[in-house]
Motif scaffolding. Structure first.
Motif, PDB file in Angstrom:
ATOM      1  N   MET A   1     -16.211 -76.758  35.177  1.00 62.07           N
ATOM      2  CA  MET A   1     -16.154 -77.826  34.185  1.00 62.07           C
ATOM      3  C   MET A   1     -15.668 -77.284  32.832  1.00 62.07           C
ATOM      4  SD  MET A   1     -19.163 -80.481  33.070  1.00 62.07           S
ATOM      5  CE  MET A   1     -19.325 -81.114  34.731  1.00 62.07           C
ATOM      6  N   ILE A   2     -16.205 -76.125  32.448  1.00 61.13           N
ATOM      7  CA  ILE A   2     -15.785 -75.511  31.183  1.00 61.13           C
ATOM      8  C   ILE A   2     -14.314 -75.106  31.248  1.00 61.13           C
ATOM      9  CG2 ILE A   2     -16.109 -73.518  29.653  1.00 61.13           C
ATOM     10  CD1 ILE A   2     -19.114 -73.663  30.368  1.00 61.13           C
ATOM     11  N   ASP A   3     -13.888 -74.552  32.384  1.00 58.93           N
ATOM     12  CA  ASP A   3     -12.481 -74.156  32.535  1.00 58.93           C
ATOM     13  C   ASP A   3     -11.551 -75.355  32.432  1.00 58.93           C
ATOM     14  OD1 ASP A   3     -13.088 -71.502  32.799  1.00 58.93           O
ATOM     15  OD2 ASP A   3     -13.075 -71.496  34.999  1.00 58.93           O
ATOM     16  N   SER A   4     -11.956 -76.479  33.008  1.00 55.41           N
ATOM     17  CA  SER A   4     -11.105 -77.673  32.926  1.00 55.41           C
ATOM     18  C   SER A   4     -11.020 -78.168  31.485  1.00 55.41           C
ATOM     19  CB  SER A   4     -11.640 -78.769  33.842  1.00 55.41           C
ATOM     20  OG  SER A   4     -12.887 -79.258  33.383  1.00 55.41           O
ATOM     21  N   HIS A   5     -12.114 -78.015  30.730  1.00 50.30           N
ATOM     22  CA  HIS A   5     -12.091 -78.401  29.316  1.00 50.30           C
ATOM     23  C   HIS A   5     -11.166 -77.491  28.517  1.00 50.30           C
ATOM     24  CE1 HIS A   5     -15.402 -81.111  30.121  1.00 50.30           C
ATOM     25  NE2 HIS A   5     -15.466 -81.453  28.861  1.00 50.30           N
ATOM     26  N   ARG A   6     -11.134 -76.197  28.862  1.00 55.19           N
ATOM     27  CA  ARG A   6     -10.251 -75.256  28.162  1.00 55.19           C
ATOM     28  C   ARG A   6      -8.790 -75.667  28.322  1.00 55.19           C
ATOM     29  NH1 ARG A   6     -13.880 -70.831  30.115  1.00 55.19           N
ATOM     30  NH2 ARG A   6     -14.961 -69.986  28.282  1.00 55.19           N
ATOM     31  N   LYS A   7      -8.436 -76.157  29.511  1.00 56.81           N
ATOM     32  CA  LYS A   7      -7.043 -76.517  29.790  1.00 56.81           C
ATOM     33  C   LYS A   7      -6.592 -77.717  28.966  1.00 56.81           C
ATOM     34  CE  LYS A   7      -7.287 -74.761  34.530  1.00 56.81           C
ATOM     35  NZ  LYS A   7      -7.319 -75.136  35.978  1.00 56.81           N
ATOM     36  N   THR A   8      -7.536 -78.605  28.658  1.00 56.80           N
ATOM     37  CA  THR A   8      -7.170 -79.832  27.935  1.00 56.80           C
ATOM     38  C   THR A   8      -7.708 -79.851  26.506  1.00 56.80           C
ATOM     39  OG1 THR A   8      -9.156 -80.953  28.777  1.00 56.80           O
ATOM     40  CG2 THR A   8      -7.131 -81.145  30.100  1.00 56.80           C
ATOM     41  N   PHE A   9      -8.195 -78.711  26.035  1.00 57.20           N
ATOM     42  CA  PHE A   9      -8.860 -78.671  24.729  1.00 57.20           C
ATOM     43  C   PHE A   9      -7.919 -79.066  23.596  1.00 57.20           C
ATOM     44  CE2 PHE A   9     -10.028 -76.230  20.878  1.00 57.20           C
ATOM     45  CZ  PHE A   9     -11.236 -76.858  20.605  1.00 57.20           C
ATOM     46  N   ASP A  10      -8.400 -79.972  22.767  1.00 58.67           N
ATOM     47  CA  ASP A  10      -7.661 -80.410  21.582  1.00 58.67           C
ATOM     48  C   ASP A  10      -8.663 -80.475  20.431  1.00 58.67           C
ATOM     49  OD1 ASP A  10      -6.259 -81.629  19.571  1.00 58.67           O
ATOM     50  OD2 ASP A  10      -5.821 -83.479  20.678  1.00 58.67           O
ATOM     51  N   PRO A  11      -8.530 -79.570  19.433  1.00 59.33           N
ATOM     52  CA  PRO A  11      -9.507 -79.547  18.339  1.00 59.33           C
ATOM     53  C   PRO A  11      -9.556 -80.832  17.529  1.00 59.33           C
ATOM     54  CG  PRO A  11      -7.607 -78.171  17.823  1.00 59.33           C
ATOM     55  CD  PRO A  11      -7.469 -78.572  19.268  1.00 59.33           C
ATOM     56  N   ASN A  12      -8.531 -81.662  17.658  1.00 58.61           N
ATOM     57  CA  ASN A  12      -8.517 -82.937  16.937  1.00 58.61           C
ATOM     58  C   ASN A  12      -9.081 -84.093  17.767  1.00 58.61           C
ATOM     59  OD1 ASN A  12      -7.175 -81.863  14.582  1.00 58.61           O
ATOM     60  ND2 ASN A  12      -5.302 -81.767  15.826  1.00 58.61           N
ATOM     61  N   ASN A  13      -9.494 -83.772  18.971  1.00 59.84           N
ATOM     62  CA  ASN A  13     -10.037 -84.809  19.849  1.00 59.84           C
ATOM     63  C   ASN A  13     -11.185 -84.213  20.659  1.00 59.84           C
ATOM     64  OD1 ASN A  13     -10.343 -87.224  21.253  1.00 59.84           O
ATOM     65  ND2 ASN A  13      -8.778 -86.698  22.772  1.00 59.84           N
ATOM     66  N   LEU A  22     -16.423 -75.161  22.449  1.00 58.45           N
ATOM     67  CA  LEU A  22     -15.125 -74.476  22.424  1.00 58.45           C
ATOM     68  C   LEU A  22     -14.553 -74.448  21.021  1.00 58.45           C
ATOM     69  CD1 LEU A  22     -13.538 -75.923  25.706  1.00 58.45           C
ATOM     70  CD2 LEU A  22     -14.382 -73.591  25.341  1.00 58.45           C
ATOM     71  N   ASN A  23     -14.747 -75.526  20.295  1.00 62.10           N
ATOM     72  CA  ASN A  23     -14.254 -75.584  18.926  1.00 62.10           C
ATOM     73  C   ASN A  23     -14.996 -74.611  18.025  1.00 62.10           C
ATOM     74  OD1 ASN A  23     -12.429 -76.939  17.030  1.00 62.10           O
ATOM     75  ND2 ASN A  23     -14.286 -77.724  16.073  1.00 62.10           N
ATOM     76  N   GLU A  24     -16.328 -74.550  18.166  1.00 58.24           N
ATOM     77  CA  GLU A  24     -17.126 -73.612  17.369  1.00 58.24           C
ATOM     78  C   GLU A  24     -16.736 -72.162  17.662  1.00 58.24           C
ATOM     79  OE1 GLU A  24     -19.898 -73.886  15.010  1.00 58.24           O
ATOM     80  OE2 GLU A  24     -18.704 -75.693  14.765  1.00 58.24           O
ATOM     81  N   ILE A  25     -16.541 -71.850  18.931  1.00 60.18           N
ATOM     82  CA  ILE A  25     -16.139 -70.485  19.300  1.00 60.18           C
ATOM     83  C   ILE A  25     -14.777 -70.149  18.706  1.00 60.18           C
ATOM     84  CG2 ILE A  25     -15.477 -69.013  21.257  1.00 60.18           C
ATOM     85  CD1 ILE A  25     -17.633 -70.503  22.896  1.00 60.18           C
ATOM     86  N   GLN A  26     -13.866 -71.120  18.758  1.00 59.87           N
ATOM     87  CA  GLN A  26     -12.524 -70.905  18.201  1.00 59.87           C
ATOM     88  C   GLN A  26     -12.587 -70.704  16.688  1.00 59.87           C
ATOM     89  OE1 GLN A  26      -9.743 -70.700  19.953  1.00 59.87           O
ATOM     90  NE2 GLN A  26      -8.302 -70.536  18.244  1.00 59.87           N
ATOM     91  N   LEU A  27     -13.380 -71.510  16.001  1.00 67.05           N
ATOM     92  CA  LEU A  27     -13.460 -71.424  14.539  1.00 67.05           C
ATOM     93  C   LEU A  27     -14.114 -70.129  14.067  1.00 67.05           C
ATOM     94  CD1 LEU A  27     -14.556 -75.081  13.655  1.00 67.05           C
ATOM     95  CD2 LEU A  27     -12.341 -74.024  13.180  1.00 67.05           C
ATOM     96  N   HIS A  28     -15.029 -69.578  14.857  1.00 71.24           N
ATOM     97  CA  HIS A  28     -15.823 -68.441  14.402  1.00 71.24           C
ATOM     98  C   HIS A  28     -15.567 -67.168  15.215  1.00 71.24           C
ATOM     99  CE1 HIS A  28     -18.245 -71.011  11.741  1.00 71.24           C
ATOM    100  NE2 HIS A  28     -18.177 -71.901  12.703  1.00 71.24           N
TER     101      HIS A  28
END
Length: 246
Positions: A1-13, A22-28
């Motif tokens: 489930m997490i891997d599928s989210h990584r493929k479609t991750f959009d920080p604006n959505n 995923l956004n928190e990890i990316q920001l920090h």
């Protein structure tokens, strides 16, 4: 489930808690390497949401259906209370909770008698601690025997009897003693307790408003009500008939 989210991750959505992680990890990612914002903690929290937030409630409802089959008079009384207070034209809501005392008593008795998580979640003493003459060294594991409390003959008299009336006073008002502790004790009780209580009430009352639970036939034995041991006490598989109410 997490891997599928990584493929479609959009920080604006950001759609759900995994996207937020995923956004928190990316920001920090350039911050302190010991930060809690890391993939391992993300997996741990998502797992906790599924186990603590789904498995417990669904198993409580499985137990509830078996007790309702074994105790049809209890089920009939819930039906009467819901029909009288809520009516047949709408589903129960959280605002009905204080005016459904018998239904609340049944839920409390279910919590007590099934003791779903009998030893709670294990804890660790953060520092050397003395309690009632006993010394707990730092880092010692502390286990709360919730089952022993909720099945104590000294507290309940007949702990193995399913008797919701024990939570009703002489005027029929619901009261829940402090010894009903399905979510743990102390400052580190289940952090989802408030949500779990609301969620269970809604699911339970909606099901009872709409359906009747019975044996599949007269020749089928009653549920054994014997748990499958584990961190969470699962009921043994059992077939029943669910009938839509008028």
């Amino acid at each position: 489930m997490i891997d599928s989210h990584r493929k479609t991750f959009d920080p604006n959505n950001l759609n759900d808690v995994i996207d937020l992680w995923l956004n928190e990890i990316q920001l920090h990612k350039s911050d302190d390497p010991n930060s809690f914002r890391n993939p391992d903690n993300m997996v741990g929290q998502i797992l906790a949401l599924f186990l603590a937030g789904t498995d417990t409630t669904s198993n409580t409802l499985k137990w509830a259906s078996q007790y309702l089959v074994r105790y049809p008079k209890v089920q009939d009384r819930i039906h009467r209370e819901i029909d009288t207070v809520v009516g047949r034209n709408r589903l129960p809501k959280l605002a009905d909770k204080p005016i459904l005392p018998y239904t609340e008593a049944v839920i409390a008795e279910l919590h007590r008698i099934i003791s779903l998580v009998p030893l709670s979640v294990f804890h660790v003493a953060a520092a050397k601690t003395t309690f009632r003459g006993y010394t707990f060294p730092k880092n010692s594991v502390v286990i709360s025997n919730l089952y022993a409390v909720m099945h104590s003959p000294e507290l309940w008299g007949d702990p193995e009897e399913f008797r919701p009336e024990r939570f009703l006073d002489d005027d029929g008002n619901f009261h829940e003693p402090k010894e009903v502790i399905p979510f743990g004790i102390g400052h580190r009780v289940c952090l989802g307790e408030a949500l779990a209580r609301q969620q269970l009430f809604i699911f339970f009352t909606h099901l009872l408003h709409q359906f009747k639970f019975e044996k599949t036939s007269e020749n089928v034995p009653m549920p054994k009500l014997k748990p499958i041991d584990g961190l969470v006490l699962h009921p043994e598989p059992y077939k029943l008939r669910v009938t839509k109410r008028d």
